[in-house]
Design a protein around this motif. Structure first.
Motif, short mmCIF file in Angstrom:
data_model
loop_
_atom_site.label_atom_id
_atom_site.label_comp_id
_atom_site.label_asym_id
_atom_site.label_seq_id
_atom_site.Cartn_x
_atom_site.Cartn_y
_atom_site.Cartn_z
N ILE A 101 0.77 -1.19 0.22
CA ILE A 101 -0.06 -0.06 0.12
C ILE A 101 0.98 1.24 -0.10
CG2 ILE A 101 -2.30 -1.12 0.82
CD1 ILE A 101 -1.46 0.47 3.61
N ALA A 102 1.92 1.28 0.74
CA ALA A 102 3.03 2.46 0.49
C ALA A 102 3.12 2.89 -1.09
CB ALA A 102 4.28 2.10 1.04
N ASP A 142 6.66 -4.83 -9.41
CA ASP A 142 6.55 -5.65 -8.34
C ASP A 142 6.92 -7.10 -8.73
OD1 ASP A 142 4.89 -5.62 -5.33
OD2 ASP A 142 5.51 -7.38 -5.91
N ARG A 143 7.61 -7.54 -7.87
CA ARG A 143 8.19 -9.12 -8.05
C ARG A 143 7.21 -10.08 -7.84
NH1 ARG A 143 12.97 -11.65 -4.02
NH2 ARG A 143 12.88 -13.06 -5.31
N LEU A 145 1.37 -6.77 1.93
CA LEU A 145 0.98 -7.52 3.37
C LEU A 145 -0.19 -6.74 3.58
CD1 LEU A 145 4.45 -7.47 5.46
CD2 LEU A 145 3.36 -9.44 4.66
N ALA A 146 -0.55 -5.76 3.17
CA ALA A 146 -1.65 -5.07 3.96
C ALA A 146 -3.05 -6.04 3.32
CB ALA A 146 -1.82 -3.70 3.06
N SER A 167 -3.51 -8.38 6.19
CA SER A 167 -3.42 -7.56 7.72
C SER A 167 -4.88 -7.72 8.21
CB SER A 167 -2.63 -6.06 7.69
OG SER A 167 -3.86 -5.52 6.90
N PHE A 168 -4.60 -7.27 9.43
CA PHE A 168 -5.90 -7.42 10.23
C PHE A 168 -6.53 -6.01 10.08
CE2 PHE A 168 -6.44 -8.84 14.98
CZ PHE A 168 -7.73 -9.39 14.70
N GLY A 202 -5.97 -2.62 11.42
CA GLY A 202 -6.12 -1.87 12.50
C GLY A 202 -5.28 -0.61 12.28
N VAL A 239 13.28 -6.03 -9.05
CA VAL A 239 14.24 -4.83 -9.12
C VAL A 239 15.67 -5.26 -8.25
CG1 VAL A 239 14.76 -2.54 -8.78
CG2 VAL A 239 12.59 -3.41 -9.38
N LEU A 260 16.55 -4.18 -1.56
CA LEU A 260 16.53 -2.82 -2.10
C LEU A 260 17.28 -1.92 -0.93
CD1 LEU A 260 15.46 -1.54 -4.43
CD2 LEU A 260 14.75 -3.79 -4.31
N LYS A 301 7.38 -7.00 11.58
CA LYS A 301 7.62 -5.75 11.00
C LYS A 301 9.08 -5.21 11.28
CE LYS A 301 2.92 -5.41 11.81
NZ LYS A 301 1.87 -5.47 12.92
N GLU A 315 7.16 0.31 4.74
CA GLU A 315 7.98 -0.48 5.79
C GLU A 315 9.66 -0.41 5.34
OE1 GLU A 315 6.13 -3.99 6.81
OE2 GLU A 315 8.20 -4.68 7.96
N PHE A 332 1.42 1.15 11.16
CA PHE A 332 2.16 0.32 10.26
C PHE A 332 1.60 0.64 8.96
CE2 PHE A 332 2.80 -2.45 14.05
CZ PHE A 332 3.95 -1.87 14.28
N LEU A 333 0.30 0.38 8.94
CA LEU A 333 -0.72 0.60 7.72
C LEU A 333 -0.73 2.18 7.62
CD1 LEU A 333 -3.43 -1.78 8.46
CD2 LEU A 333 -1.67 -2.07 6.65
C1 FAD Z 1 -0.86 -10.86 9.22
C2 FAD Z 1 -0.50 -9.36 9.24
C3 FAD Z 1 -1.36 -8.53 10.09
C4 FAD Z 1 -1.01 -7.15 10.06
N1 FAD Z 1 -1.73 -6.22 10.73
C5 FAD Z 1 -1.50 -4.97 10.83
C6 FAD Z 1 -2.41 -4.20 11.51
O1 FAD Z 1 -3.61 -4.60 11.76
N2 FAD Z 1 -2.21 -2.70 11.45
C7 FAD Z 1 -1.02 -2.39 10.89
O2 FAD Z 1 -0.74 -1.15 10.93
N3 FAD Z 1 -0.26 -3.23 10.26
C8 FAD Z 1 -0.38 -4.49 10.34
N4 FAD Z 1 0.43 -5.34 9.40
C9 FAD Z 1 1.70 -4.86 8.88
C10 FAD Z 1 1.45 -4.13 7.54
O3 FAD Z 1 0.59 -4.93 6.80
C11 FAD Z 1 2.68 -3.97 6.57
O4 FAD Z 1 3.69 -3.41 7.65
C12 FAD Z 1 2.39 -2.98 5.80
O5 FAD Z 1 1.13 -3.49 4.74
C13 FAD Z 1 3.70 -2.93 4.92
O6 FAD Z 1 3.29 -2.26 3.44
P1 FAD Z 1 4.46 -1.87 2.48
O7 FAD Z 1 3.64 -1.20 1.28
O8 FAD Z 1 5.53 -0.85 3.12
O9 FAD Z 1 5.36 -3.12 2.18
P2 FAD Z 1 4.90 -4.52 1.73
O10 FAD Z 1 3.24 -4.73 1.72
O11 FAD Z 1 5.65 -5.67 2.17
O12 FAD Z 1 4.80 -4.45 0.12
C14 FAD Z 1 6.14 -4.46 -0.34
C15 FAD Z 1 6.07 -5.21 -1.91
O13 FAD Z 1 7.37 -4.94 -2.81
C16 FAD Z 1 7.64 -5.84 -3.40
N5 FAD Z 1 8.92 -6.00 -3.59
C17 FAD Z 1 9.76 -6.67 -2.62
N6 FAD Z 1 11.16 -6.66 -3.00
C18 FAD Z 1 11.02 -6.25 -4.42
C19 FAD Z 1 12.02 -6.03 -5.52
N7 FAD Z 1 13.17 -6.54 -5.34
N8 FAD Z 1 11.39 -5.90 -6.76
C20 FAD Z 1 10.28 -5.57 -6.98
N9 FAD Z 1 9.24 -5.49 -5.98
C21 FAD Z 1 9.90 -6.05 -4.76
C22 FAD Z 1 6.63 -7.20 -2.72
O14 FAD Z 1 6.57 -8.01 -3.66
C23 FAD Z 1 5.45 -6.50 -2.33
O15 FAD Z 1 4.41 -6.41 -2.70
C24 FAD Z 1 0.08 -6.53 9.59
C25 FAD Z 1 1.00 -7.56 8.80
C26 FAD Z 1 0.45 -8.91 8.72
C27 FAD Z 1 1.54 -9.68 7.93
#
Ligand code: FAD
Length: 536
Positions: free
Chosen positions: A13-14, A33-34, A43-44, A47-48, A50, A173, A245, A469, A498, A517-518
């Protein structure tokens, strides 16, 4: 694809929020995306859902008057930041920005796009030795993180400037391209056949997640407070959150900070249907269960109870040694209190089935009980304590659990319940405190004896630390620009979510108030997209 204005690495979601903003500013955007398209959202989607929000209509309706100042005081206390300046300068600045902007630029922005929250926010991370949330701030998205991810994907796909968006999956990447000190694109290979690709861009946003999907990295950066990492660490993060990365950014002189700060969980069990090696689920640890070490002794002197300080649970369990812990309960406790964090094991919330959700809440979650007791290898069940201990030892393949220790712990606890108020046992005092908030009362048994013959059978759950996380990461300023070792931005390079330790390379400090986090991904992603658009 050879050229774009803004290239985003990562479709969590970032990355999605960054893309929405960059499109809105009229830029051409490529998101790589990979992973495969079904996992778009990262991961979102698991995720839960919250979200830490401050001064919301939900809080007000429940009689809480929150403010950014109050939230910041809680955040800074709980985060135990090291220093005023140095490596904590940007994390602190991000914490301030988060509490100031979260109501409108996270919660309000999502609400305007159709996201709805539960009417009663949860009160998590209340603090133990350090002050935590002084009121409920964890706003659950109706539909879990799955609905959140789907909503944002819908917003991206339905964007009025959709024609300026290129989406590519199975693109790994591996490197950042530069020209005269400016980041000018990326290089990598296709997941399917390993063939190389390159893409040029005016700016690159790294939104590729944290490092906690690589257990090797988790071990490498294991915090000194936790001693030696246990032999088994379950993986509850993204399979591609491998820090590749981070290395590429560091290779250009980008600064990585606080990688030993992680938000791992104490009650991890093996996924009954694993999708990656050592795939772990994080249980919301039942409060009415007794938490025992690997020998079957109750962990203390302060008993472990969730809802106060998640990091302390991990620290205490690691101190016990033995590599795992046990939670001991009975069926009645499991039905009322057992929960698994995430969308997958909360289908009634994920699928927005209100009646099913209320039924589970009031009558007990039989579906989840059946999903775990039996299919999950870490659950053992028996009618009597001797049988249970025998099965615990059989599961672990040793004789480590001592029946006398377990019996002593259970009988002392049950006797404290029989004694009644004022409770002599600190776990019961904490349960009494939690039950004062209706959001907790409905999910917590009213002082349930373990050996109550009407509440059986007995259940023991073997629990491991589950990696989740990354609180540290790529250091960024308040525009999400990646900073080098001298504190100067690297031209054309941004990080969000993240990957950036949710902002600044570690905006939480040592501990997180949860739900940040979200929220941090939405805010950091939006800021990165806006600033990159301004400067390309
Ligand atoms: C079960 C669970 C419950 C959770 N519950 C909560 C909650 O209730 N509240 C909360 O705040 N947080 C929660 N979290 C945490 C939250 O979901 C994550 O911290 C957040 O979604 C991270 O988002 P992001 O976009 O930074 O990274 P990610 O969601 O990790 O996305 C990164 C993306 O980058 C891609 N990628 C990685 N490396 C490469 C590469 N070399 N080249 C191309 N693409 C690549 C991956 O495939 C992925 O799609 C939970 C997590 C889990 C697993």
């Amino acid at each position: 694809m050879d050229n774009t204005d803004i290239l985003i690495v990562g479709g969590g979601i970032a990355g999605i929020c960054a893309a929405i903003e960059a499109l809105s500013a009229g830029r051409r955007v490529a998101l790589l995306d990979r992973d495969t398209p079904e996992n778009f959202g990262g991961l979102a989607r698991e995720s839960f859902g919250g979200m830490f929000l401050v001064d919301t209509p939900e809080q007000r309706r429940q009689g809480f008057r929150d403010s950014p100042d109050l939230a910041l005081a809680d955040w800074l206390a709980f985060g135990s930041f090291d220093e005023q300046g140095g490596e904590d300068r940007w994390p602190r600045a991000w914490a301030e920005t988060y509490v100031q902007r979260c109501r409108d630029d996270i919660g309000g922005w999502l609400r305007a796009g159709g996201i709805r929250y539960f009417p009663v926010p949860n009160w998590v991370e209340r603090g133990l030795d350090t002050h935590g949330n002084s009121m409920p701030r964890f706003h659950m998205v109706w539909g879990t993180g799955h609905a959140l991810a789907q909503n944002l994907i819908g917003r991206l796909q339905g964007h009025p400037q959709r024609q300026n968006l290129t989406l590519r999956f199975s693109h790994r990447v591996e490197a950042l391209l530069t020209n005269e000190g400016r980041v000018t694109g990326v290089a990598g290979s296709h997941e399917s056949d390993g063939s190389p690709f390159e893409c040029e861009a005016g700016a690159v946003i790294v939104a590729a997640g944290g490092i906690n999907g690589s257990i090797e990295r988790v071990r490498r950066h294991w915090h000194s407070d936790w001693g030696q990492a246990p032999a088994t660490l379950l993986n509850g993060s993204h399979r591609y959150a491998d820090g590749r990365l981070h290395d590429a950014v560091a290779g250009l002189g980008g600064r990585l900070t606080h990688l030993d700060r992680m938000w791992n969980y104490a009650a991890g069990v093996h996924h009954p249907r694993p999708r990656k090696p050592d795939h772990g689920l994080s249980l919301v640890p039942p409060r009415s269960a007794l938490w025992l070490n690997a020998r079957g002794e109750r962990i203390g002197p302060r008993p472990l109870v969730t809802g106060f300080d998640t990091r302390d649970l991990v620290t205490q369990i690691c101190r016990q040694g033995g590599g795992h812990s046990w939670q001991l309960m009975n069926r009645r406790i499991a039905l009322k209190e057992l929960a698994v964090s995430g969308a997958e094991f909360n289908p009634s919330i994920r699928d927005r089935r209100l009646l099913a959700f209320l039924r589970d809440l009031l009558l007990g979650n039989r579906w989840l009980y059946d999903q775990m007791v039996g299919p999950c290898v870490d659950f053992v069940v028996a009618d009597t304590l001797p049988e249970l201990v025998e099965r615990m030892n059989a599961l672990n393949g040793d004789e480590a659990v001592d029946l006398a220790a377990v019996r002593g712990a259970v009988e002392t606890y049950d006797a404290a319940i029989a004694h009644g108020t004022p409770f002599t046992d600190e776990q019961l005092q904490r349960i009494a405190l939690l039950r004062q908030w209706k959001g907790d009362r409905i999910r917590t048994c009213k002082f349930q004896k373990i050996l109550d013959p009407k509440a059986g059978p007995l259940i023991a759950v073997r629990e491991f630390i589950v990696s989740r996380k990354s609180l540290g990461g790529i250091q960024t300023d308040l525009s999400s620009r990646v900073l080098d070792g001298t504190g100067m931005p690297i031209a054309g390079l941004y990080a969000a979510g993240e990957a950036a330790g949710f902002g600044g390379g570690g905006m939480h400090g040592l501990r997180a108030l949860e739900g940040t986090f979200l929220g941090g991904c939405v805010l950091g992603g939006r800021i990165a997209g806006q600033d990159a658009a301004k400067n390309t």
